[in-house]
Write a protein that holds these residues in place. Structure first.
Motif, PDB file in Angstrom:
ATOM      1  N   GLN A  19      53.859  42.158  33.723  1.00  0.00           N
ATOM      2  CA  GLN A  19      54.241  40.760  33.542  1.00  0.00           C
ATOM      3  C   GLN A  19      54.672  40.147  34.884  1.00  0.00           C
ATOM      4  O   GLN A  19      54.268  39.031  35.223  1.00  0.00           O
ATOM      5  N   GLN A  20      55.466  40.867  35.652  1.00  0.00           N
ATOM      6  CA  GLN A  20      55.902  40.367  36.953  1.00  0.00           C
ATOM      7  C   GLN A  20      54.719  40.207  37.912  1.00  0.00           C
ATOM      8  O   GLN A  20      54.664  39.235  38.685  1.00  0.00           O
ATOM      9  N   ARG A  21      53.795  41.128  37.855  1.00  0.00           N
ATOM     10  CA  ARG A  21      52.598  41.049  38.708  1.00  0.00           C
ATOM     11  C   ARG A  21      51.783  39.801  38.362  1.00  0.00           C
ATOM     12  O   ARG A  21      51.350  39.067  39.249  1.00  0.00           O
ATOM     13  N   LEU A  22      51.593  39.538  37.062  1.00  0.00           N
ATOM     14  CA  LEU A  22      50.841  38.357  36.641  1.00  0.00           C
ATOM     15  C   LEU A  22      51.571  37.076  37.022  1.00  0.00           C
ATOM     16  O   LEU A  22      50.951  36.097  37.430  1.00  0.00           O
ATOM     17  N   LYS A  23      52.898  37.063  36.901  1.00  0.00           N
ATOM     18  CA  LYS A  23      53.677  35.892  37.323  1.00  0.00           C
ATOM     19  C   LYS A  23      53.482  35.631  38.818  1.00  0.00           C
ATOM     20  O   LYS A  23      53.353  34.494  39.250  1.00  0.00           O
ATOM     21  N   ARG A  26      54.020  31.920  28.547  1.00  0.00           N
ATOM     22  CA  ARG A  26      53.931  32.953  27.518  1.00  0.00           C
ATOM     23  C   ARG A  26      53.197  34.167  28.081  1.00  0.00           C
ATOM     24  O   ARG A  26      52.176  34.041  28.735  1.00  0.00           O
ATOM     25  N   PHE A  27      53.749  35.352  27.806  1.00  0.00           N
ATOM     26  CA  PHE A  27      53.121  36.626  28.169  1.00  0.00           C
ATOM     27  C   PHE A  27      52.770  37.332  26.879  1.00  0.00           C
ATOM     28  O   PHE A  27      53.620  37.470  25.999  1.00  0.00           O
ATOM     29  N   GLU A  28      51.525  37.757  26.762  1.00  0.00           N
ATOM     30  CA  GLU A  28      51.068  38.421  25.540  1.00  0.00           C
ATOM     31  C   GLU A  28      50.210  39.619  25.894  1.00  0.00           C
ATOM     32  O   GLU A  28      49.569  39.658  26.938  1.00  0.00           O
ATOM     33  N   GLY A  29      50.155  40.541  24.961  1.00  0.00           N
ATOM     34  CA  GLY A  29      49.239  41.658  25.151  1.00  0.00           C
ATOM     35  C   GLY A  29      49.742  42.906  24.488  1.00  0.00           C
ATOM     36  O   GLY A  29      50.892  42.988  24.086  1.00  0.00           O
ATOM     37  N   PRO A  30      48.844  43.819  24.340  1.00  0.00           N
ATOM     38  CA  PRO A  30      47.425  43.708  24.678  1.00  0.00           C
ATOM     39  C   PRO A  30      46.678  42.828  23.668  1.00  0.00           C
ATOM     40  O   PRO A  30      46.984  42.841  22.486  1.00  0.00           O
ATOM     41  N   MET A  31      45.713  42.048  24.191  1.00  0.00           N
ATOM     42  CA  MET A  31      44.899  41.155  23.369  1.00  0.00           C
ATOM     43  C   MET A  31      43.436  41.577  23.507  1.00  0.00           C
ATOM     44  O   MET A  31      42.993  41.959  24.580  1.00  0.00           O
ATOM     45  N   LYS A  32      42.703  41.468  22.405  1.00  0.00           N
ATOM     46  CA  LYS A  32      41.291  41.841  22.419  1.00  0.00           C
ATOM     47  C   LYS A  32      40.473  40.816  23.186  1.00  0.00           C
ATOM     48  O   LYS A  32      40.740  39.624  23.127  1.00  0.00           O
ATOM     49  N   SER A  33      39.464  41.299  23.908  1.00  0.00           N
ATOM     50  CA  SER A  33      38.534  40.430  24.629  1.00  0.00           C
ATOM     51  C   SER A  33      37.211  41.174  24.787  1.00  0.00           C
ATOM     52  O   SER A  33      37.110  42.349  24.424  1.00  0.00           O
ATOM     53  N   SER A  34      36.235  40.508  25.366  1.00  0.00           N
ATOM     54  CA  SER A  34      34.929  41.144  25.552  1.00  0.00           C
ATOM     55  C   SER A  34      34.972  42.260  26.588  1.00  0.00           C
ATOM     56  O   SER A  34      34.069  43.085  26.647  1.00  0.00           O
ATOM     57  N   LEU A  78      49.052  36.189  30.867  1.00  0.00           N
ATOM     58  CA  LEU A  78      50.136  35.264  31.150  1.00  0.00           C
ATOM     59  C   LEU A  78      49.514  33.878  31.194  1.00  0.00           C
ATOM     60  O   LEU A  78      48.510  33.668  31.871  1.00  0.00           O
ATOM     61  N   LYS A  79      50.089  32.937  30.451  1.00  0.00           N
ATOM     62  CA  LYS A  79      49.598  31.563  30.470  1.00  0.00           C
ATOM     63  C   LYS A  79      50.780  30.627  30.673  1.00  0.00           C
ATOM     64  O   LYS A  79      51.876  30.876  30.164  1.00  0.00           O
ATOM     65  N   HIS A  80      50.532  29.571  31.440  1.00  0.00           N
ATOM     66  CA  HIS A  80      51.620  28.679  31.831  1.00  0.00           C
ATOM     67  C   HIS A  80      51.105  27.248  31.897  1.00  0.00           C
ATOM     68  O   HIS A  80      50.093  26.977  32.524  1.00  0.00           O
ATOM     69  N   GLY A  81      51.813  26.331  31.249  1.00  0.00           N
ATOM     70  CA  GLY A  81      51.475  24.914  31.290  1.00  0.00           C
ATOM     71  C   GLY A  81      52.057  24.266  32.532  1.00  0.00           C
ATOM     72  O   GLY A  81      53.195  24.533  32.905  1.00  0.00           O
ATOM     73  N   VAL A  82      51.243  23.417  33.174  1.00  0.00           N
ATOM     74  CA  VAL A  82      51.641  22.814  34.442  1.00  0.00           C
ATOM     75  C   VAL A  82      51.298  21.331  34.440  1.00  0.00           C
ATOM     76  O   VAL A  82      50.253  20.927  33.921  1.00  0.00           O
ATOM     77  N   VAL A  83      52.164  20.534  35.039  1.00  0.00           N
ATOM     78  CA  VAL A  83      51.871  19.132  35.315  1.00  0.00           C
ATOM     79  C   VAL A  83      52.304  18.895  36.759  1.00  0.00           C
ATOM     80  O   VAL A  83      53.343  19.393  37.195  1.00  0.00           O
ATOM     81  N   PHE A  84      51.466  18.184  37.513  1.00  0.00           N
ATOM     82  CA  PHE A  84      51.770  17.927  38.918  1.00  0.00           C
ATOM     83  C   PHE A  84      52.484  16.592  39.066  1.00  0.00           C
ATOM     84  O   PHE A  84      52.152  15.615  38.384  1.00  0.00           O
ATOM     85  N   GLU A  85      53.455  16.546  39.970  1.00  0.00           N
ATOM     86  CA  GLU A  85      54.223  15.335  40.209  1.00  0.00           C
ATOM     87  C   GLU A  85      53.292  14.185  40.585  1.00  0.00           C
ATOM     88  O   GLU A  85      52.385  14.341  41.405  1.00  0.00           O
ATOM     89  N   GLY A  86      53.500  13.045  39.955  1.00  0.00           N
ATOM     90  CA  GLY A  86      52.669  11.883  40.203  1.00  0.00           C
ATOM     91  C   GLY A  86      51.424  11.835  39.337  1.00  0.00           C
ATOM     92  O   GLY A  86      50.675  10.876  39.360  1.00  0.00           O
ATOM     93  N   HIS A  87      51.189  12.900  38.570  1.00  0.00           N
ATOM     94  CA  HIS A  87      50.013  12.982  37.692  1.00  0.00           C
ATOM     95  C   HIS A  87      50.449  13.525  36.334  1.00  0.00           C
ATOM     96  O   HIS A  87      49.827  14.427  35.781  1.00  0.00           O
ATOM     97  N   ALA A 113      45.055  37.175  33.683  1.00  0.00           N
ATOM     98  CA  ALA A 113      44.973  38.336  32.784  1.00  0.00           C
ATOM     99  C   ALA A 113      44.617  39.589  33.577  1.00  0.00           C
ATOM    100  O   ALA A 113      43.983  39.517  34.635  1.00  0.00           O
ATOM    101  N   ILE A 114      45.023  40.711  33.025  1.00  0.00           N
ATOM    102  CA  ILE A 114      44.706  41.997  33.640  1.00  0.00           C
ATOM    103  C   ILE A 114      44.329  42.978  32.535  1.00  0.00           C
ATOM    104  O   ILE A 114      44.913  42.967  31.448  1.00  0.00           O
ATOM    105  N   HIS A 115      43.337  43.808  32.815  1.00  0.00           N
ATOM    106  CA  HIS A 115      42.873  44.788  31.831  1.00  0.00           C
ATOM    107  C   HIS A 115      43.953  45.841  31.611  1.00  0.00           C
ATOM    108  O   HIS A 115      44.693  46.200  32.537  1.00  0.00           O
ATOM    109  N   GLU A 116      44.029  46.340  30.387  1.00  0.00           N
ATOM    110  CA  GLU A 116      45.083  47.304  30.059  1.00  0.00           C
ATOM    111  C   GLU A 116      44.942  48.619  30.820  1.00  0.00           C
ATOM    112  O   GLU A 116      45.897  49.389  30.888  1.00  0.00           O
TER     113      GLU A 116
END
Length: 163
Positions: A44-48, A117-125, A132-141, A151-154
């Motif tokens: 989690q820290q690595r993904l952050k 939000r940090f989640e896992g392990p989650m299935k993928s192809s 790790l997913k994070h919502g962002v808004v930039f100042e002025g926009h 994401a990182i493979h297990e």
């Protein structure tokens, strides 16, 4: 002599061995659980860290277009099959790192600005991944909201456990 009960010393020795085996089993289980939690927290820290590196190099131009870094924080983002993936989605933006191209990864949930939000392990192809997913808004926009995914493979967790 059949029917003769064990001596007190024999019964105490047998009970002591039983307690010792139970203690060793419980200690091993507790240590394994603690090590697993520690390894997942490390991922989690690595993904952050990757997220903040991507964010630091990102910007929005005057037309509101997201500008992403030319160079990724880790060369594995550029290599297919590396197990390290990134993406950004938002208004008129669907970007994926070269390692994520053509892969079905769980990069589909938009996040509110500031939500992480940090989640896992989650299935993928590509197999199970930690995400790790994070919502962002930039100042002025403020009207342009983006979601960054890393994401990182297990297998990374397995490698960390074996080290």
């Amino acid at each position: 002599m059949p029917g003769r009960p064990f001596s007190i010393a024999s019964r105490l020795t047998l009970a002591s061995v039983g307690v010792l085996v139970l203690f060793l089993y419980l200690t091993t289980a507790a240590l394994e659980s603690a090590f697993e939690r520690s390894a997942v927290q490390s991922i989690q820290q690595r993904l952050k860290s990757y997220f903040y590196s991507l964010l630091q190099e990102s910007d929005v131009n005057v037309k509101g277009k997201l500008l992403l870094p030319e160079f990724m924080p880790d060369p594995d983002f550029d290599r297919l099959g590396s197990g390290l993936y990134a993406a950004v989605s938002g208004p008129n933006t669907e970007w994926r790192s070269p390692s994520a191209l053509g892969r079905e990864l769980p990069f589909n949930e938009a996040m509110a600005p500031g939500e992480l939000r940090f989640e896992g392990p989650m299935k993928s192809s590509v197999g199970n991944v930690y995400l790790l997913k994070h919502g962002v808004v930039f100042e002025g926009h403020e009207d342009r909201r983006f979601t960054y995914y890393v994401a990182i493979h297990e297998s990374s967790l397995v490698k960390q456990k074996q080290a």
